[in-house]
Design an enzyme around this catalytic site. Structure first.
Site, PDB file in Angstrom:
ATOM      1  CG  ASP A 413      39.781  -9.843  19.240  1.00  0.00           C
ATOM      2  OD1 ASP A 413      39.852  -8.896  20.041  1.00  0.00           O
ATOM      3  OD2 ASP A 413      39.270  -9.731  18.100  1.00  0.00           O
ATOM      4  CD  GLU A 416      37.045  -6.803  24.951  1.00  0.00           C
ATOM      5  OE1 GLU A 416      36.252  -7.404  24.219  1.00  0.00           O
ATOM      6  OE2 GLU A 416      38.262  -6.721  24.715  1.00  0.00           O
ATOM      7  CG  ASP A 488      39.130  -2.936  17.131  1.00  0.00           C
ATOM      8  OD1 ASP A 488      40.150  -3.661  17.078  1.00  0.00           O
ATOM      9  OD2 ASP A 488      37.973  -3.378  17.179  1.00  0.00           O
TER      10      ASP A 488
HETATM   11  C1  GLC Z   1      38.339  -7.208  16.742  1.00  0.00           C
HETATM   12  C2  GLC Z   1      39.818  -7.065  16.983  1.00  0.00           C
HETATM   13  C3  GLC Z   1      40.528  -6.844  15.678  1.00  0.00           C
HETATM   14  C4  GLC Z   1      40.208  -8.002  14.731  1.00  0.00           C
HETATM   15  C5  GLC Z   1      38.720  -8.149  14.553  1.00  0.00           C
HETATM   16  C6  GLC Z   1      38.350  -9.386  13.742  1.00  0.00           C
HETATM   17  O1  GLC Z   1      37.803  -6.022  16.281  1.00  0.00           O
HETATM   18  O2  GLC Z   1      40.110  -6.041  17.891  1.00  0.00           O
HETATM   19  O3  GLC Z   1      41.906  -6.719  15.868  1.00  0.00           O
HETATM   20  O4  GLC Z   1      40.832  -7.807  13.515  1.00  0.00           O
HETATM   21  O5  GLC Z   1      38.083  -8.249  15.820  1.00  0.00           O
HETATM   22  O6  GLC Z   1      38.777 -10.545  14.345  1.00  0.00           O
END
Ligand code: GLC
Length: 785
Positions: A413, A416, A488
């Site tokens: 995650d 980017e 998200d």
């Molecule tokens: C980011 C991710 C999401 C996750 C959050 C906390 O927003 O896209 O899916 O739950 O981080 O890790």
């Protein structure tokens, strides 16, 4: 006197250069000064640059244009840049150089330098725009192309809006966009690949440039040209001239890679939430799935499992015995996926930090200072994934905390890379030697490089087991390493529909293993929305429910007593469909065809499939058509394309293709249709993929008028032995004339988990034939009479 002349001329030069800077205009590539052929590449010296034209195969041509001489060659998407194609002949005169492959004619016009592509029948498929062609403004490079009157565009990966990109413009610049708007651009990933469609012809263009890129498909006022370009780097694109969208996807993925077979368990239902924060809670959720007989395979742990959000650690209080927790999970038939972020907390004594600093593995400012950004753990350094040593170190770091504790799934995650929505300074540097580059070039590829490191590292650690890797950010070619989800999203009907357009666009752009947060990440879905979204999730390669902390819990039994059995039925249906889904993954693995296919893939020249009211529809694999419908609608207008009949999956009602029609769409019955002649392999209801089931392959046959065939595929679902021949493949054909189903002899040396096959007939005028037969390995046939 002489001094004075020199002084005046310096003065004049400096004035004119200042004026030039103030009034900078664009530069064009110019005309061809010389042509040279070397190993089947044609090199062009231009008045204002250099160009190369190279065949990669008969339908794939690479065009490179640069202001200065080419030094080296590099791609974050393509592993092997060696060209294996050939121009079979050429013709040259004063104005043009015509280069032929077995399928295409490439015309290089010399004054000025312009490239156009024709098919075998010498019809123009695509051409540089006469007046502009390749141009620069500073380092910013663009290529202007002719726009055809009826031209449509599909692709570009994860992009909002309608599936036809005509009339719009887009940017690729990977972004962290929580709760993104329905028309937001850019989102998290960059796939600079699109397909143009006009005059019953198709072509693809992959602009392999990882800088900030932009695409304007006639979104300017001029309806006669379109263009694409980048902030920096080369004009470097691959033109695909196959005859169909399918051929183009095949060529594009033969260049950028295809998915490996995913672990079968990852295709079961995945339960996730940001906020599950102890091993007891995770185990309790797993147990509840079993108690309530709601099939599922995966429990996902978000950042709460970590010790102060430090990657590669567990919170010692709430996760005191991870190995035991995973063993318990496994006994219940569950696997676990953990999240990982790239930000490494700056903290003395923290292993990942100390190692990264000692081995010089973090991204730096030009003066050598390590870059610092804020994410969940506070001040962080960021791994320089361009360096092979960093990728190796990253991959090995999964050993102690995750792999040795039984974790087999890794969710990448914030890559980017993200620092709470703030922009990183683009001058920070990555890589060494010839790989050295600033974030201007690396940003769009950072997520892919991280996923590559995660995939290669965990694969090496897992003793032949397949890791499941998921990522948010990506660049073209991500399909080699990872599944991808759409970040998200929001709990709304519009986002649910947008989500399927995103998946379908990612699919046509080479990424088959895709999914979205079912139910929406931000917000509380109504029970109706949740049910509808779950029923659609069956037809999403990644079937995962995920929520932001603070919103209502989302476990599938929390939506009211009436809805629990509906949701249970939905989950059961996904598990019944797994033999079909897994076979479709095999197709993706060998041909690049996505699982979720926007209708233009198969019905390219049918204008109806691009219409707003039908553009959310898609094929799931070869034979199932899904029509997403909002949760508050009970009736839907659907368009069933082609000259075939379609059967409603739920009740076998027959619809004629080539027409739009209104159908009932209650929450209990999503409009899903099966193409006539289809053979759909299914299995009995199981609670998870490690459960054996009843050993029967249920073969649903839908009466049709033309012969069809389906490649059925199985393997052990969890190792890479299939790469060494341990798989089970057979062609199952339907012969309408003879009224038979023919099983081709088994190929590969894996034994099917099914011992018997049971035919279930649809449209044959009987309730369904209940014929069960032994599933031999040799060829055999079953009569449908
Ligand atoms: C980011 C991710 C999401 C996750 C959050 C906390 O927003 O896209 O899916 O739950 O981080 O890790």
């Amino acid at each position: 006197m002489k001094h004075l002349t020199v002084a005046i001329s310096i003065f004049i030069t400096s004035i004119s250069s200042t004026m030039a800077q103030q009034n900078r205009l664009s530069e064009q590539a110019g005309t061809v000064k010389s042509v040279k052929q070397e190993n089947n590449t044609y090199h062009f010296e231009l008045t204002n640059g250099f160009a190369q034209v190279t065949p990669y195969n008969a339908t794939t041509i690479r065009v490179r244009v640069n202001k200065s001489k080419f030094t080296g060659d590099q791609s974050y998407a393509i592993d092997d840049l060696t060209a294996k194609g050939k121009f079979t002949s050429k013709e040259e005169d004063r104005d043009n150089l015509r280069l032929y492959t077995d399928s295409l004619m490439v015309v290089v016009h010399k004054t000025p330098f312009r490239v156009s592509f024709y098919n075998k029948a010498k019809q123009l498929i695509n051409a540089d725009e006469d007046a502009l062609g390749v141009s620069w403004y500073g380092n910013n490079v663009s290529c202007y192309k002719k726009l055809h009157k009826d031209e449509k565009f599909i692709g570009l990966g994860e992009k909002t809006g309608g599936i036809n990109r005509r009339g719009n413009f887009y940017t690729h610049w990977n972004a962290d966009v929580p709760g993104y708007a329905l028309n937001a651009d850019p989102l998290y990933s960059s796939i600079p690949f699109f397909i143009g469609i006009h005059d019953k012809m198709v072509y693809g263009i992959f602009f392999d440039n990882s800088h900030r890129t932009y695409f304007n498909f006639g979104g300017g006022a001029d309806e006669e040209l379109y263009h694409f370009g980048a902030e920096d780097g080369e004009m470097n694109y691959y033109f695909f001239g196959g005859n169909t969208v399918t051929d183009i996807i095949k060529d594009y993925t033969s260049l950028t890679g295809r998915t490996t077979m995913p672990p079968l368990w990852s295709l079961g239902f995945q339960q996730s939430r940001w906020g599950y924060d102890s091993q007891e809670q995770l185990l309790d959720i797993a147990k509840t799935f079993r108690d309530k007989k709601m099939p599922a395979d995966v429990i996902v742990s978000d950042i709460n499992y970590m010790d102060n959000y430090k990657i590669f650690t567990w919170n010692p209080n709430n996760f005191s015995n991870v190995k035991q927790m995973n063993a318990q999970m496994r006994r219940m038939g569950f696997d676990m996926v953990t999240i990982i972020d790239p930000g490494i907390k700056i903290e003395k004594g923290y292993k990942a930090y100390e190692e990264g600093v000692a081995k010089d593995l973090f991204a730096k400012y030009p003066n050598g200072r390590m870059y610092v950004g804020h994410v969940w753990p506070g001040r962080c350094h960021f791994p320089d994934f361009v360096k092979p040593e960093t990728r190796k170190w990253w991959g090995e770091s999964f050993k102690d905390s995750y792999v040795n504790n039984g974790v087999r799934g890794f969710w990448n995650d914030m890559n980017e890379p993200a620092a709470w929505g703030r922009e990183f300074p683009n001058l920070i540097e990555f890589g060494e030697g010839k790989d050295k580059a600033t974030l201007y070039k690396v940003k769009n590829a950072y997520g892919s490089l991280m996923s590559k490191a995660t995939y290669e590292g965990t694969r090496a650690l897992m003793n032949g087991q397949r890791p499941f890797v998921l990522t948010r950010a990506a660049y073209a070619g991500i399909q080699k390493y990872s599944a991808q989800w759409t970040g998200d999203n929001v709990s709304s009907d519009e986002h649910m529909l947008l989500g399927f357009r995103l998946l379908n666009s990612m699919g046509v752009s080479g990424v088959p293993y895709v999914g979205m947060d079912i139910g929406g990440f931000m917000g509380n879905p109504s029970p109706e929305l949740f049910v509808r979204w779950m029923s659609l999730g069956v037809y999403s390669p990644l079937f995962r429910n995920h929520t932001h902390f603070g919103y209502n819990y989302r476990e599938p039994w929390l939506f009211g007593e009436n809805n629990t059995p509906i949701i249970r039925g939905i989950l059961e249906q996904r598990y019944q469909l797994l033999p079909y889904l897994y076979s479709s993954f095999y197709q993706a693995h060998v041909t690049g065809m996505p699982i979720n296919r926007m209708l233009p893939i198969a019905y390219t020249h049918d204008d109806k499939v691009y219409q707003g009211k039908f553009e959310n529809q898609f094929l799931f694999g070869d034979n199932i058509l899904v029509a997403p419908v909002e949760s508050n609608k009970q009736v839907a207008e659907v368009y069933l394309p082609g000259n075939t009949n379609w059967y409603r999956l739920s009740n076998d009602e027959i619809f004629k293709g080539g027409a739009a029609t209104y159908v009932q769409a209650p929450l209990t019955d999503l409009p899903v249709f099966v193409k006539e002649g289809a053979v759909i392999p299914m299995q009995s209801v199981i609670q998870h993929t490690k459960e054996k089931g009843d050993g029967v392959l249920y073969l649903h046959v839908y009466k049709g008028s033309t012969p069809t065939s389906f490649t059925y595929y199985e393997d052990d679902g969890e190792t890479y032995d299939y790469e060494k021949g341990s798989s089970y493949r057979r062609t199952i054909s339907y012969d309408p004339e003879q009224q038979k189903v023919l099983f081709g002899a088994k190929q590969g040396n894996f034994s099917s988990k099914f011992k018997r096959v049971k035919l279930i007939l649809h449209g044959f005028g009987k309730a369904g034939k209940d014929e069960t037969s032994a599933l031999n390995d040799g060829a055999f046939e079953l009569s449908l009479n």
